[in-house]
Design an enzyme around this catalytic site. Structure first.
Site, mmCIF file in Angstrom:
data_model
loop_
_atom_site.group_PDB
_atom_site.id
_atom_site.type_symbol
_atom_site.label_atom_id
_atom_site.label_comp_id
_atom_site.label_asym_id
_atom_site.label_seq_id
_atom_site.Cartn_x
_atom_site.Cartn_y
_atom_site.Cartn_z
ATOM 1 N N HIS A 126 21.544 35.815 -26.741
ATOM 2 C CA HIS A 126 21.870 36.284 -25.083
ATOM 3 C C HIS A 126 21.597 35.024 -23.810
ATOM 4 O O HIS A 126 20.454 35.430 -23.402
ATOM 5 C CB HIS A 126 22.309 37.232 -24.821
ATOM 6 N N ASP A 138 17.771 39.041 -25.232
ATOM 7 C CA ASP A 138 18.330 38.873 -23.668
ATOM 8 C C ASP A 138 17.220 37.690 -23.693
ATOM 9 O O ASP A 138 15.883 38.117 -23.193
ATOM 10 C CB ASP A 138 18.073 39.744 -22.923
ATOM 11 N N SER A 172 19.469 45.935 -28.271
ATOM 12 C CA SER A 172 18.625 44.470 -27.585
ATOM 13 C C SER A 172 17.969 45.184 -27.158
ATOM 14 O O SER A 172 16.766 46.078 -26.648
ATOM 15 C CB SER A 172 19.666 45.347 -26.319
ATOM 16 N N MET A 212 16.114 35.505 -20.392
ATOM 17 C CA MET A 212 16.440 34.960 -18.304
ATOM 18 C C MET A 212 15.627 34.255 -18.230
ATOM 19 O O MET A 212 14.323 34.590 -18.553
ATOM 20 C CB MET A 212 16.525 36.836 -18.204
ATOM 21 N N ASP A 239 28.557 44.411 -23.190
ATOM 22 C CA ASP A 239 26.967 44.322 -23.224
ATOM 23 C C ASP A 239 26.709 44.410 -21.834
ATOM 24 O O ASP A 239 27.111 45.087 -20.630
ATOM 25 C CB ASP A 239 26.407 43.169 -22.880
ATOM 26 N N MET A 277 30.435 41.001 -20.295
ATOM 27 C CA MET A 277 29.238 42.199 -19.652
ATOM 28 C C MET A 277 29.763 43.057 -18.429
ATOM 29 O O MET A 277 31.036 43.187 -18.520
ATOM 30 C CB MET A 277 28.771 41.247 -18.626
ATOM 31 N N MET A 306 21.138 34.044 -21.101
ATOM 32 C CA MET A 306 21.272 34.347 -19.782
ATOM 33 C C MET A 306 20.690 33.445 -18.234
ATOM 34 O O MET A 306 19.488 33.258 -18.092
ATOM 35 C CB MET A 306 20.791 35.879 -18.588
ATOM 36 N N HIS A 359 19.983 41.888 -30.675
ATOM 37 C CA HIS A 359 20.352 41.398 -29.434
ATOM 38 C C HIS A 359 19.430 41.274 -28.969
ATOM 39 O O HIS A 359 18.773 41.836 -28.578
ATOM 40 C CB HIS A 359 21.731 42.082 -28.605
HETATM 41 C C1 DX5 Z 1 21.860 43.039 -19.384
HETATM 42 C C2 DX5 Z 1 21.364 42.540 -20.431
HETATM 43 C C3 DX5 Z 1 21.626 43.443 -22.205
HETATM 44 C C4 DX5 Z 1 20.638 44.456 -21.792
HETATM 45 C C5 DX5 Z 1 21.946 46.487 -21.783
HETATM 46 O O1 DX5 Z 1 22.203 42.426 -18.424
HETATM 47 O O2 DX5 Z 1 21.886 40.941 -20.661
HETATM 48 O O3 DX5 Z 1 21.567 42.926 -23.251
HETATM 49 O O4 DX5 Z 1 19.279 44.893 -23.014
HETATM 50 O O5 DX5 Z 1 20.918 46.864 -21.335
HETATM 51 P P1 DX5 Z 1 21.332 48.422 -21.228
HETATM 52 O O6 DX5 Z 1 22.235 48.608 -22.600
HETATM 53 O O7 DX5 Z 1 20.509 49.505 -21.893
HETATM 54 O O8 DX5 Z 1 21.999 48.724 -20.678
HETATM 55 ZN ZN ZN Z 2 23.133 40.982 -23.648
#
Ligand code: DX5
Ligand code: ZN
Length: 230
Positions: A76, A45, A19, A47, A185, A147, A78, A43
């Protein structure tokens, strides 16, 4: 238009997706080269500061990542309103796009929008959401994302109370007879990876553990020798 590399279908092996949220953005290209050597895909993320209490990056960054890495990418989302972001992230180069069941928009509409672009579909649930809410969507999806932390931040602790959900998801995926990745994740490191694999996960996202490891290639290589449990 960026090239949308597809993610391979489940192949009986465990796959690894760093990620980039935890990457050092002052030398992102260097970090991506390390991932290129040992990972299956990236991956990313996304947000919006609304669905989760944090902001990450927009399509421009993803387009740059697409150009700097040879790996496919899963985005992903979010975000509260995924319908506004599916196309921009597809155009930026994500091959698979994951939406949250808990978003404010209709899940089936989101799935159909992703499919209409020719992208692969991921569907995710937060720790407090029951898997039974989304099994009806299994016929449309390429990846189920469970998650294992409350979404929003990297570097959190793996929630072991999600293990029964991972086990149940594995059972339901097997029963569906469809090729669906079971991704986990949040808080995955070389120890919790073993618990997730044992529970039936076959796609592991790794943020903090990957980008802070002194030797991520060695860590992934070792984890690839763990027997998949399905
Ligand atoms: C959290 C993200 C993850 C995050 C995971 O909301 O969706 O993808 O990057 O990071 P680690 O592996 O550090 O928990
Ligand atoms: Zn993620």
């Amino acid at each position: 238009m960026a090239q949308n590399k597809k993610i391979l279908k489940p192949n009986g092996k465990v796959s690894f997706a760093p990620s980039i949220l935890s990457a050092d953005f002052s030398c992102l290209k260097k970090s991506l080269k390390v991932a290129d050597k040992c990972a299956d895909w990236l991956h990313v993320d996304i947000m919006d500061g609304h669905f989760v209490p944090n902001l990450s990056f927009g399509p421009h960054i993803i387009k740059c990542v697409r150009q700097a890495s040879k790996l496919p990418m899963d985005a992903h989302l979010m975000v509260s309103y995924p319908e506004n972001f599916i196309k921009p992230f597809y155009d930026a180069g994500a091959g698979l796009i994951t939406v949250h069941y808990e978003s404010k928009s209709d899940t089936l509409k989101n799935i159909k929008k992703i499919k209409s672009l020719g992208a692969q579909v991921g569907l995710s649930i937060k720790p407090k959401t029951s898997l039974t809410k989304i099994t009806k969507y299994f016929k449309y999806i390429d990846m189920l994302l469970i998650m294992t932390v409350e979404p929003g931040f990297g570097g959190q602790k793996f929630m072991t109370n999600q293990i029964p959900k991972i086990q149940y998801a594995r059972k339901k995926i097997n029963e569906s007879k469809r090729k669906i990745w079971l991704q986990v994740d949040g808080g995955i490191n070389s120890q919790t990876a073993l618990q997730a694999i044992e529970a039936g996960a076959d796609s592991l996202v790794m943020g903090n553990a990957f980008f802070t490891s002194p030797n991520p290639t060695k860590m992934i290589k070792k984890l690839r020798t763990v027997k998949k449990h399905v």
